[in-house]
Design an enzyme around this catalytic site. Structure first.
Site, PDB file in Angstrom:
ATOM      1  N   GLU A  55       1.107   6.705  -6.781  1.00  0.00           N
ATOM      2  CA  GLU A  55       0.020   7.691  -6.893  1.00  0.00           C
ATOM      3  C   GLU A  55       0.575   9.119  -6.908  1.00  0.00           C
ATOM      4  O   GLU A  55       0.127   9.967  -7.691  1.00  0.00           O
ATOM      5  CB  GLU A  55      -0.934   7.492  -5.715  1.00  0.00           C
ATOM      6  CG  GLU A  55      -2.122   8.417  -5.657  1.00  0.00           C
ATOM      7  CD  GLU A  55      -2.930   8.169  -4.392  1.00  0.00           C
ATOM      8  OE1 GLU A  55      -3.206   9.155  -3.676  1.00  0.00           O
ATOM      9  OE2 GLU A  55      -3.275   6.999  -4.114  1.00  0.00           O
ATOM     10  N   LYS A  90       0.839  -1.210   0.000  1.00  0.00           N
ATOM     11  CA  LYS A  90       0.000   0.000   0.000  1.00  0.00           C
ATOM     12  C   LYS A  90       0.870   1.255   0.000  1.00  0.00           C
ATOM     13  O   LYS A  90       0.540   2.250  -0.661  1.00  0.00           O
ATOM     14  CB  LYS A  90      -0.916  -0.015   1.222  1.00  0.00           C
ATOM     15  CG  LYS A  90      -1.765   1.263   1.403  1.00  0.00           C
ATOM     16  CD  LYS A  90      -2.661   1.531   0.204  1.00  0.00           C
ATOM     17  CE  LYS A  90      -3.786   2.508   0.502  1.00  0.00           C
ATOM     18  NZ  LYS A  90      -3.374   3.807   1.025  1.00  0.00           N
TER      19      LYS A  90
END
Length: 468
Positions: free
Chosen positions: A189, A182
């Site tokens: 991102e 993550k």
């Protein structure tokens, strides 16, 4: 009657995940440290199979065994405090799932400590924001595989579904693997967002495009190989007008915030010795955006070229598109290389192709080209770098001239492109059989006797560089 799963922490993410779980046919107990949020949850959950509790004892006793508890509390000390309060109330074999924005090293520590108490612990990355939490997030659970198997049905039910019907969840690996993946997801991102922002800057500053034209461009791009959630919402953003019927985005203060996961990713890359240049430049770009007052003052003191463009705007816009796609590929190549190295060092046995598949829906970086990453690792499980996969190699071979032109034009016109620049420099460095690091080694040996190796003979050498 006991409930099938419990959720602790009723801020927006915890609340929405609880509703998501309930909507899939599971009974859910909920608890929050402040009873006001529990009362609000009760009010908002009329007709739902949500069971409120007002103490940890009541909460724990309301759950069927082995207990399955999802923690959605603030990462760090609050998570530790919640676990410490729960421990005396739990039985051997109970399962705690930390769905917070947790540093993977904390997850490794907690996993080890809880194993000594015979409590199963899963550290789970959750991506998709508040909407994803409610309708279907991308889930990245790591920890004991036997514990994962006991909650797999629930996680499979609540996860986002790809177009082929597959759930966007899979067992990631032991201890901190889920939260680690993550973390890298979030770093990627950062890079995606920075590269899109640089594309916008070129359109606005260099090509003089209106917000309507910029919106249409991103909508057009979203119909092709750049199809992704971030490209889609960027088109929407440029269409949003404020109360004066002007583009709202142009009224937003240009200081980008962050929660720290991008920084974690960069720090970890430094520790691993992995070149994560594009993601790290994206973190730095947010830092420099935050010194707004300094930049305003500097803009009055420091001069540079005035942006102007007299070429074919349609042709250059296509070059920006190609530059964005190639830079995106380079960014993912770096992120997946980082996960590959971490997997080796931690013996996680990450299945890199599967990671791409669970990011296809539900998460912020969902994109069409993730299937290409899956294909690359299916074709070559030992692939060292995505740039070496035939599909990606062909793309970067074809698109590199566009990226070079975009970067050069940005430099000549004073339009900053740290992400684009980092991408082409990474590409050129990675494909270079020889780099000038030989001089650096000579310098290190000169001032510090650090020694060096040679190309033409075996051994380690030190040279007396000047005669006494």
């Amino acid at each position: 009657m006991t409930q099938q799963i419990g959720v602790i922490g009723l801020a927006v993410m915890g609340k929405n995940l609880a509703w998501n779980i309930e909507s899939r046919g599971y009974s859910v107990s909920v608890f929050n440290r402040s009873s006001e949020k529990t009362d609000l949850m009760v009010e908002e959950s009329k007709g739902k199979n949500i069971h409120p509790t007002y103490s940890l004892e009541e909460f724990v006793n309301s759950l069927e065994k082995p207990r399955k508890i999802l923690l959605m509390v603030q990462a760090g000390k609050a998570t530790d405090a919640t676990i410490d309060s729960l421990l005396p109330l739990l039985d051997d074999g109970d399962i705690l799932i930390d769905g917070g924005n947790t540093n993977y090293q904390d997850t490794i520590r907690r996993n080890k400590a809880l194993a000594q108490s015979a409590i199963n612990f899963i550290g789970m990355g959750v991506s998709g924001g508040e909407i994803g939490a409610l309708t279907g997030p991308s889930l990245m659970p790591g920890g004991q595989e036997e514990a994962y198997n006991k909650v797999a049905d629930i996680l499979d039910a609540i996860a986002a579904k790809a177009k082929d019907g597959a759930s966007c969840v899979t067992y990631i690996g032991p201890n901190g693997a889920g939260h680690y993946v993550k973390m890298v997801h979030n770093g990627i991102e950062y890079a995606d967002m920075q590269l899109i922002a640089e594309s916008y800057a070129m359109m606005k500053e260099l090509l003089g495009m209106s917000h309507e034209d910029i919106a249409q461009t991103f909508k057009d791009w979203n119909a092709g190989e750049l199809e992704s959630y971030l490209i889609e919402i960027t088109g929407d953003i440029f269409m949003k007008l404020d109360e004066n019927k002007e583009a709202l985005v142009e009224k937003i203060l240009d200081t980008a915030g962050q929660k720290g996961t991008g920084k974690w990713t960069s720090i970890n890359a430094l520790e691993l010795g992995i070149p994560l240049t594009i993601i790290t430049e994206s973190v730095f770009a947010r830092f420099i955006s935050s010194i707004k007052e300094e930049r305003v003052n500097a803009s009055k003191e420091l001069n540079g070229p005035k942006a102007s463009f007299d070429g074919d705007k349609k042709d250059f816009l296509e070059k920006i598109r190609k530059a964005l796609y190639m830079s995106k590929i380079c960014s993912y190549a770096q992120g997946f290389a980082q996960m590959r190295k971490a997997s080796e060092d931690n013996e996680w046995n990450l299945k890199l192709g599967d990671l791409a598949m669970i990011w296809r829906e539900g998460c912020i970086i969902r994109a069409q080209f993730l299937q290409k990453i899956k294909d690359a690792y299916d074709n070559n499980p030992g692939l060292q770098n995505l740039l070496l996969d035939p599909y990606f190699k062909n793309i970067v071979t074809e698109y590199q001239d566009a990226l070079r032109d975009v970067v050069a034009t940005g430099v000549q016109n004073g339009v900053p492109t740290p992400g684009f620049s980092s991408s082409i420099n990474y590409y050129d460095s990675y494909r270079a059989a020889d780099l000038p690091a030989n001089l650096i080694q000579a310098q290190r040996d000169y001032f510090g006797a650090h020694t060096y190796e040679r190309k033409d003979k075996e051994g380690v050498f030190h040279t007396q560089w000047i005669e006494e």
